[in-house]
Design a protein around this motif. Structure first.
Motif, PDB file in Angstrom:
ATOM      1  N   ILE A   1      81.959 -20.227   4.976  1.00 43.42           N
ATOM      2  CA  ILE A   1      82.005 -21.671   5.676  1.00 43.42           C
ATOM      3  C   ILE A   1      80.918 -22.658   5.111  1.00 43.42           C
ATOM      4  O   ILE A   1      81.034 -23.912   4.941  1.00 43.42           O
ATOM      5  N   GLU A   2      79.798 -21.846   4.552  1.00 39.84           N
ATOM      6  CA  GLU A   2      78.864 -22.821   3.826  1.00 39.84           C
ATOM      7  C   GLU A   2      79.319 -23.494   2.640  1.00 39.84           C
ATOM      8  O   GLU A   2      79.142 -24.873   2.297  1.00 39.84           O
ATOM      9  N   ARG A   3      80.471 -22.769   1.872  1.00 45.31           N
ATOM     10  CA  ARG A   3      80.948 -23.457   0.492  1.00 45.31           C
ATOM     11  C   ARG A   3      82.116 -24.419   1.176  1.00 45.31           C
ATOM     12  O   ARG A   3      82.144 -25.528   0.781  1.00 45.31           O
ATOM     13  N   VAL A   4      82.904 -24.376   2.089  1.00 51.32           N
ATOM     14  CA  VAL A   4      83.510 -25.233   3.007  1.00 51.32           C
ATOM     15  C   VAL A   4      83.004 -26.355   3.304  1.00 51.32           C
ATOM     16  O   VAL A   4      83.407 -27.698   2.836  1.00 51.32           O
ATOM     17  N   ASN A   5      82.051 -26.382   4.003  1.00 51.68           N
ATOM     18  CA  ASN A   5      81.026 -27.583   4.470  1.00 51.68           C
ATOM     19  C   ASN A   5      80.496 -28.351   3.331  1.00 51.68           C
ATOM     20  O   ASN A   5      80.309 -29.318   3.306  1.00 51.68           O
ATOM     21  N   THR A   6      80.522 -27.714   1.764  1.00 54.01           N
ATOM     22  CA  THR A   6      79.987 -28.452   0.627  1.00 54.01           C
ATOM     23  C   THR A   6      81.328 -29.369   0.203  1.00 54.01           C
ATOM     24  O   THR A   6      81.116 -30.277  -0.404  1.00 54.01           O
ATOM     25  N   HIS A   7      82.467 -28.763   0.433  1.00 58.30           N
ATOM     26  CA  HIS A   7      83.632 -29.415  -0.396  1.00 58.30           C
ATOM     27  C   HIS A   7      84.464 -30.032   0.609  1.00 58.30           C
ATOM     28  O   HIS A   7      85.252 -30.837   0.076  1.00 58.30           O
ATOM     29  N   VAL A   8      84.418 -29.639   1.910  1.00 55.68           N
ATOM     30  CA  VAL A   8      85.302 -30.279   2.749  1.00 55.68           C
ATOM     31  C   VAL A   8      84.373 -31.580   3.543  1.00 55.68           C
ATOM     32  O   VAL A   8      83.526 -30.981   4.406  1.00 55.68           O
ATOM     33  N   THR A   9      84.520 -32.506   3.212  1.00 57.21           N
ATOM     34  CA  THR A   9      83.619 -33.588   3.711  1.00 57.21           C
ATOM     35  C   THR A   9      84.370 -34.907   4.220  1.00 57.21           C
ATOM     36  O   THR A   9      83.649 -35.628   5.136  1.00 57.21           O
ATOM     37  N   GLU A  10      85.577 -34.991   4.432  1.00 60.64           N
ATOM     38  CA  GLU A  10      86.301 -35.993   5.107  1.00 60.64           C
ATOM     39  C   GLU A  10      86.751 -35.658   6.447  1.00 60.64           C
ATOM     40  O   GLU A  10      87.337 -36.353   7.133  1.00 60.64           O
ATOM     41  N   ASN A  11      87.005 -34.571   6.650  1.00 59.67           N
ATOM     42  CA  ASN A  11      87.599 -33.779   7.922  1.00 59.67           C
ATOM     43  C   ASN A  11      86.900 -32.801   8.829  1.00 59.67           C
ATOM     44  O   ASN A  11      85.932 -32.295   8.017  1.00 59.67           O
ATOM     45  N   PRO A  12      87.076 -32.781  10.018  1.00 59.00           N
ATOM     46  CA  PRO A  12      86.323 -31.834  10.837  1.00 59.00           C
ATOM     47  C   PRO A  12      86.951 -30.384  10.113  1.00 59.00           C
ATOM     48  O   PRO A  12      87.999 -30.260   9.499  1.00 59.00           O
ATOM     49  N   VAL A  13      86.368 -29.211  10.709  1.00 53.69           N
ATOM     50  CA  VAL A  13      86.587 -28.024  10.111  1.00 53.69           C
ATOM     51  C   VAL A  13      86.657 -27.071  11.372  1.00 53.69           C
ATOM     52  O   VAL A  13      85.756 -27.093  12.305  1.00 53.69           O
ATOM     53  N   MET A  14      87.989 -26.600  11.449  1.00 50.54           N
ATOM     54  CA  MET A  14      88.029 -25.280  12.485  1.00 50.54           C
ATOM     55  C   MET A  14      88.315 -23.981  11.519  1.00 50.54           C
ATOM     56  O   MET A  14      89.036 -23.943  10.558  1.00 50.54           O
ATOM     57  N   VAL A  15      87.968 -22.877  12.429  1.00 46.78           N
ATOM     58  CA  VAL A  15      87.944 -21.610  11.682  1.00 46.78           C
ATOM     59  C   VAL A  15      88.833 -20.788  12.687  1.00 46.78           C
ATOM     60  O   VAL A  15      88.576 -20.610  13.757  1.00 46.78           O
ATOM     61  N   GLY A  16      89.645 -19.893  11.914  1.00 49.90           N
ATOM     62  CA  GLY A  16      90.506 -19.077  12.699  1.00 49.90           C
ATOM     63  C   GLY A  16      90.910 -17.632  12.089  1.00 49.90           C
ATOM     64  O   GLY A  16      90.232 -17.565  10.775  1.00 49.90           O
ATOM     65  N   PHE A  17      91.807 -16.870  12.656  1.00 48.23           N
ATOM     66  CA  PHE A  17      92.324 -15.569  11.736  1.00 48.23           C
ATOM     67  C   PHE A  17      90.917 -14.622  12.436  1.00 48.23           C
ATOM     68  O   PHE A  17      89.704 -14.615  11.826  1.00 48.23           O
TER      69      PHE A  17
ATOM     70  N   SER B   1      94.472 -33.719   3.982  1.00 46.85           N
ATOM     71  CA  SER B   1      94.648 -33.402   5.355  1.00 46.85           C
ATOM     72  C   SER B   1      94.109 -34.562   6.349  1.00 46.85           C
ATOM     73  O   SER B   1      93.485 -35.301   5.752  1.00 46.85           O
ATOM     74  N   GLN B   2      94.939 -34.227   7.196  1.00 42.94           N
ATOM     75  CA  GLN B   2      94.418 -35.454   8.519  1.00 42.94           C
ATOM     76  C   GLN B   2      94.247 -34.376   9.604  1.00 42.94           C
ATOM     77  O   GLN B   2      94.602 -33.439   9.708  1.00 42.94           O
ATOM     78  N   GLY B   3      93.203 -35.009  10.634  1.00 46.75           N
ATOM     79  CA  GLY B   3      92.953 -34.205  11.606  1.00 46.75           C
ATOM     80  C   GLY B   3      91.919 -33.348  11.471  1.00 46.75           C
ATOM     81  O   GLY B   3      90.988 -33.532  12.086  1.00 46.75           O
ATOM     82  N   PHE B   4      91.920 -32.360  11.034  1.00 45.54           N
ATOM     83  CA  PHE B   4      91.186 -31.211  10.378  1.00 45.54           C
ATOM     84  C   PHE B   4      91.368 -30.290   9.205  1.00 45.54           C
ATOM     85  O   PHE B   4      92.709 -30.128   9.023  1.00 45.54           O
ATOM     86  N   VAL B   5      90.464 -29.463   8.732  1.00 44.50           N
ATOM     87  CA  VAL B   5      90.987 -28.703   7.802  1.00 44.50           C
ATOM     88  C   VAL B   5      90.817 -27.047   8.336  1.00 44.50           C
ATOM     89  O   VAL B   5      89.965 -27.000   9.021  1.00 44.50           O
ATOM     90  N   TYR B   6      91.926 -26.298   8.363  1.00 45.61           N
ATOM     91  CA  TYR B   6      91.914 -24.938   9.017  1.00 45.61           C
ATOM     92  C   TYR B   6      91.477 -24.080   7.848  1.00 45.61           C
ATOM     93  O   TYR B   6      92.010 -23.974   6.948  1.00 45.61           O
ATOM     94  N   CYS B   7      90.200 -23.213   8.352  1.00 48.48           N
ATOM     95  CA  CYS B   7      89.787 -22.264   7.589  1.00 48.48           C
ATOM     96  C   CYS B   7      90.060 -20.887   8.132  1.00 48.48           C
ATOM     97  O   CYS B   7      89.925 -20.693   9.171  1.00 48.48           O
TER      98      CYS B   7
END
Length: 265
Positions: free
Chosen positions: A197-213, A168-174
């Motif tokens: 989200i705790e698990r996401v923040n452990t494994h997604v370290t290169e991009n910002p994180v946005m959450v939806g749905f 991904s570039q930009g962000f990862v969509y959660c």
């Protein structure tokens, strides 16, 4: 840095960015540009512009409805590009085209990427491209400096989360819940999203994180996006339009809803 990356770079430490999804051509062809500009005025930091498709497999009834209406209204890819051009005359808000691969293939991937970049698109979200097959569009996207944003969900394995981050570039969509798009009961989402989200923040370290749905209020946004960089709202916007269009003042009611989403009042 492109507009998406600049937006995250400028974000204050305690700020939650708000990205809003609107189906291009819904509720009518004439309103899309005004809606995007009004969303920005009322707190939107990024825009996801939906490319309608007749078989939107990741979308629930609300966004399926908006896609059907937009198609009936005569939306085309070229009209979407014209809308982006019109927005760019007045705004530098980051614009992400979101939709399915079929219309992109029909338009021609190379031609699509070139045109998107030319009119001022910043990124792409194509939910039905598996990570293993994102080469279908990634080369042309990178060549034209378009961010490709991948999605992760509660049933995404740790290894695939890392892969989504790398690709991904930009962000990862959660995607906060497993299933199709749609506004849900806030408690339903918040009970499980914290662990996810705790698990996401452990494994997604290169991009910002946005959450939806499932976000339909400021309270939902604050709760669900607590440990992320921001939140994404789509179905609740479409529902608000459905409830008020074409009554007099429908846009004002929609913009008030958007302002409340971001600011809580």
């Amino acid at each position: 840095m492109n507009r998406i990356q600049q937006t995250f770079a400028n974000k204050k430490a305690d700020e939650k960015l708000m990205s809003l999804f609107i189906t291009a051509g819904f509720p009518d062809l004439e309103s899309t540009v005004d809606l995007v500009l009004g969303f920005e005025e009322n707190g939107a930091d990024m825009i996801e512009l939906g490319m309608p498709f007749s078989d939107p497999l990741a979308d629930g009834p609300t966004i399926q409805y908006s896609s059907d209406i937009a198609i009936q209204n005569g939306i085309t890819m070229n009209k979407i590009f014209e809308m982006v051009e019109a927005i760019r005359e007045k705004s530098e808000i980051p614009i992400i085209l979101m939709g399915y691969m079929n219309p992109v293939l029909h338009y021609g991937v190379e031609k699509f990427a070139q045109k998107a970049a030319e009119v001022g698109v910043d990124g792409l979200i194509i939910p039905d491209i598996p990570l293993e097959e994102d080469g279908l569009i990634k080369h042309h996207a990178e060549k034209n400096k378009l961010d490709v944003i991948h999605l992760v969900a509660p049933n995404t394995s740790d290894a695939r989360m890392k892969l989504a981050d790398e690709n991904s570039q930009g962000f990862v969509y959660c995607v906060s819940v497993t299933g199709v798009t749609g506004a849900r009961d806030g408690d339903e989402v918040s009970q499980s999203v914290a662990r996810f989200i705790e698990r996401v923040n452990t494994h997604v370290t290169e991009n910002p994180v946005m959450v939806g749905f499932g976000i339909k209020s400021h309270q939902d946004a604050v709760s669900i996006a607590a440990n992320t960089d921001g939140f994404i709202v789509g179905s609740a916007l479409i529902d608000t339009i459905k409830n008020h269009y074409p009554q007099e003042g429908w846009q004002s009611k929609l913009f008030s809803f958007v302002h409340a989403l971001k600011h809580g009042n």
